[in-house]
Design a protein around this motif. Structure first.
Motif, short mmCIF file in Angstrom:
data_model
loop_
_atom_site.label_atom_id
_atom_site.label_comp_id
_atom_site.label_asym_id
_atom_site.label_seq_id
_atom_site.Cartn_x
_atom_site.Cartn_y
_atom_site.Cartn_z
N SER A 87 0.91 -1.02 -0.16
CA SER A 87 -0.47 0.23 0.28
C SER A 87 0.92 0.93 -0.14
O SER A 87 0.80 2.11 -0.79
N ALA A 88 2.11 1.42 0.59
CA ALA A 88 2.26 2.32 1.03
C ALA A 88 3.00 2.71 -1.07
O ALA A 88 4.00 3.92 -1.30
N ARG A 89 3.57 1.46 -1.34
CA ARG A 89 4.70 1.88 -2.89
C ARG A 89 3.12 2.47 -3.72
O ARG A 89 3.05 2.95 -4.92
N VAL A 90 2.05 2.28 -3.91
CA VAL A 90 0.98 2.33 -4.59
C VAL A 90 0.65 3.75 -4.39
O VAL A 90 0.60 4.95 -5.39
N GLU A 91 0.69 4.11 -2.47
CA GLU A 91 0.70 5.76 -2.60
C GLU A 91 2.26 6.49 -2.99
O GLU A 91 1.83 8.04 -3.93
N ALA A 92 3.46 6.03 -3.15
CA ALA A 92 3.99 6.66 -3.33
C ALA A 92 3.55 6.90 -4.95
O ALA A 92 4.21 7.83 -5.55
N ALA A 93 4.11 5.96 -5.85
CA ALA A 93 3.22 5.91 -6.90
C ALA A 93 2.40 7.13 -7.19
O ALA A 93 2.83 7.95 -8.38
N ARG A 94 1.48 7.41 -6.61
CA ARG A 94 0.73 8.52 -6.56
C ARG A 94 1.46 9.58 -6.63
O ARG A 94 0.22 10.64 -7.35
N ILE A 95 2.05 10.16 -6.19
CA ILE A 95 2.78 11.54 -5.74
C ILE A 95 2.67 11.48 -7.48
O ILE A 95 2.27 13.21 -7.58
N ASN A 96 3.69 11.25 -7.87
CA ASN A 96 3.85 11.22 -9.94
C ASN A 96 3.06 11.78 -10.66
O ASN A 96 3.15 12.61 -11.60
N THR A 97 1.89 10.06 -10.22
CA THR A 97 0.14 11.11 -10.98
C THR A 97 -0.38 12.11 -10.72
O THR A 97 -0.39 12.41 -11.32
N LYS A 98 -0.05 12.48 -9.18
CA LYS A 98 -0.93 13.39 -8.72
C LYS A 98 -0.32 14.27 -9.82
O LYS A 98 -0.66 15.66 -10.01
N LEU A 99 1.11 14.91 -9.69
CA LEU A 99 1.42 15.83 -10.00
C LEU A 99 1.83 16.14 -11.42
O LEU A 99 1.39 17.27 -12.31
N GLU A 101 -1.27 15.12 -13.40
CA GLU A 101 -2.58 15.39 -13.02
C GLU A 101 -2.95 17.20 -13.79
O GLU A 101 -3.30 18.02 -13.70
N ILE A 102 -2.19 17.79 -12.28
CA ILE A 102 -2.47 18.83 -11.07
C ILE A 102 -1.48 19.87 -12.79
O ILE A 102 -1.98 20.63 -13.25
N ASN A 103 0.16 19.65 -12.96
CA ASN A 103 0.88 20.00 -13.98
C ASN A 103 -0.13 20.32 -15.28
O ASN A 103 0.15 21.52 -16.47
N GLY A 104 -0.33 18.81 -15.83
CA GLY A 104 -1.49 18.88 -17.39
C GLY A 104 -2.70 20.15 -17.41
O GLY A 104 -2.70 20.28 -18.49
N PHE A 105 -2.73 20.42 -16.23
CA PHE A 105 -4.03 21.45 -15.85
C PHE A 105 -3.38 23.07 -16.49
O PHE A 105 -4.23 23.91 -16.81
N TYR A 106 -2.32 23.55 -16.08
CA TYR A 106 -1.18 24.57 -16.85
C TYR A 106 -1.20 24.17 -17.77
O TYR A 106 -0.31 23.81 -18.69
N LYS A 107 -1.51 25.04 -18.96
CA LYS A 107 -0.77 25.40 -20.28
C LYS A 107 0.25 26.54 -20.47
O LYS A 107 0.91 26.16 -20.40
N ASP A 108 -0.28 27.08 -19.28
CA ASP A 108 1.40 28.42 -18.92
C ASP A 108 1.50 27.97 -17.99
O ASP A 108 1.25 28.38 -16.72
N ASN A 109 2.93 28.75 -17.83
CA ASN A 109 3.46 29.02 -16.05
C ASN A 109 3.23 27.37 -15.72
O ASN A 109 2.65 27.43 -13.89
N LYS A 110 3.73 26.63 -15.44
CA LYS A 110 4.22 25.29 -15.52
C LYS A 110 4.72 25.11 -14.18
O LYS A 110 5.67 26.27 -13.66
N ASN A 111 4.24 24.83 -13.12
CA ASN A 111 5.65 24.33 -11.62
C ASN A 111 6.74 23.67 -12.37
O ASN A 111 6.73 22.74 -13.06
N LYS A 112 7.75 24.36 -11.64
CA LYS A 112 8.84 23.34 -12.00
C LYS A 112 8.85 22.10 -10.30
O LYS A 112 9.66 21.43 -10.93
N TYR A 113 8.07 22.31 -10.23
CA TYR A 113 7.61 20.85 -9.31
C TYR A 113 7.08 19.83 -10.11
O TYR A 113 5.67 19.97 -10.03
N ARG A 114 7.63 19.06 -11.03
CA ARG A 114 6.97 18.66 -11.71
C ARG A 114 6.83 16.94 -11.89
O ARG A 114 6.39 15.84 -12.02
N ASP A 115 8.21 16.27 -11.23
CA ASP A 115 8.50 14.81 -10.60
C ASP A 115 9.91 15.22 -9.42
O ASP A 115 9.63 16.01 -9.23
N ASP A 116 8.54 13.91 -9.04
CA ASP A 116 9.59 14.16 -7.29
C ASP A 116 9.94 12.73 -6.50
O ASP A 116 10.15 11.18 -7.09
#
Length: 370
Positions: A87-99, A101-116
């Motif tokens: 379960s811990a590994r599944v959540e660790a994988a979701r970290i970058n999945t969430k990143l 998703e978030i950065n895909g929402f921004y067309k411009d000025n994307k976050n520097k925090y894009r991979d954990d």
């Protein structure tokens, strides 16, 4: 538990429950926070309109991008604390999945925090603990690449030495000697060789609490008036840290290595958001300025004073935040022979716990220190 602050309520209460060892309750609260964050990611037009007349604090708090990601870091740590590695590994994988998703929402000025990088590092250690060595190699290599890129440059976190050593050991175990040799040469670490029969003790330390979010104001002359802008910021500096690590069987102290710095991630995340906020704040301030001019025209000096005061008072940065989020994560790892050990864990200068563990050849025992 106001609807406007519902997400914060779940985040903070979840951390309190976690610290009281009520793990299942805390995970349920964090999962609720995650759901609320997803629901609020695209706000309704009616709620968005209030932010143009008042400020960002008028809407339900949707969470900062780094907070939405950190939910899964804390969930992964919670499962680690109970020994549920899958379960811990599944959540660790979701970290970058969430990143993503978030950065895909921004067309411009994307976050520097894009991979954990820490998510990859944690996932690799879990794969190794589960005996999935080829998968562990993939994630160790990915983590190393991210640490050497964005993490070192933007967040001031270099690749942990123990990550390099772990990757080297796995190369040797999988008979990938050329890759092991190249890795040792690149990092000038000929001492990376490990005993043929060994086990590992790994402690993941959650250290401190994140720096406090505050308002940063500045003024700009515009059309004969002075416009006041207010933005949320988090100081970039890392908190002072007392010794963090562990000692085994009253031996020498093993110091932890910085693997994740939420302070610098939060700072960069808010700086990335600044450009997006400026556009919205400018529109809001111009609207308030127009309302002020209209008030002066219709109500005279009294209207001008009232509208000016309203505009100045309401143009305030939204400084709500997840205050109990750790400031940083450190990882301590020690190679030992199979056997029984007493592990004395120190967090920020304070001895927090002593654990008794038994290790067999090849075991990777991951302990959470919260």
């Amino acid at each position: 538990e106001e609807s406007r602050n519902r997400m914060l309520y779940y985040l903070e209460k979840g951390m309190i429950q976690d610290r009281l060892d009520k793990r299942e309750s805390s995970r349920n609260l964090w999962m609720k926070a995650d759901k609320v964050g997803d629901e609020l990611f695209t706000t309704s037009l009616s709620k968005e309109a209030a932010t143009y007349l008042y400020n960002e604090g008028a809407q339900a708090y949707p969470g900062e991008d780094y907070e939405k990601v950190a939910i899964h870091t804390m969930l992964a740590h919670s499962f680690l604390g109970e020994g549920d590695l899958d379960s811990a590994r599944v959540e660790a994988a979701r970290i970058n999945t969430k990143l993503n998703e978030i950065n895909g929402f921004y067309k411009d000025n994307k976050n520097k925090y894009r991979d954990d990088a820490y998510a990859r590092y944690l996932s690799a250690m879990i794969y190794e603990a589960n005996g999935e060595l080829d998968s562990a190699i993939i994630d160790y290599r990915n983590a190393l690449q991210i640490y050497e890129g964005d993490y070192q440059e933007t967040f001031g976190v270099k690749a942990p030495d123990e990550l390099v050593a772990a990757l080297y050991r796995l190369f040797i175990q999988r008979d990938r000697k050329d890759e092991a040799k190249a890795l040792a040469k690149k990092y000038n670490k000929p001492e990376l060789a490990s005993p043929s029969e060994y086990a590992s003790i790994v402690v993941v330390h959650e250290v401190g609490v994140i720096n406090e979010k505050r308002a940063e104001d500045f003024v700009v002359p515009w059309g004969g008036s002075v416009l006041r802008f207010s933005f949320p910021v988090i100081p970039k500096k890392s908190p002072s840290r007392e010794p963090t690590g562990f000692r085994v069987n009253e031996g020498s102290f093993e110091s932890g290595e910085l693997a994740q710095n939420f302070n610098t991630i939060a700072y960069a995340n808010l700086e990335d958001r600044r450009v997006r906020m400026i556009v919205k704040s400018a529109a809001r301030i111009i609207l308030k300025n127009q309302l002020t001019q209209k008030a002066e025209k219709e109500l005279g000096a009294a209207g001008l004073i009232a509208a000016t005061v309203y505009g100045a008072v309401t143009e305030t940065a939204d400084t709500r935040q997840w205050t109990t989020l750790p400031a940083a994560v450190y990882v301590t790892r020690k190679i030992v022979k199979p056997g029984e050990y007493s592990v004395e864990i120190t967090n920020n200068g304070r001895v927090k716990t002593i654990k008794k563990i038994r290790l067999k050849k090849g075991d990777v025992q991951i302990i959470r220190d919260a």
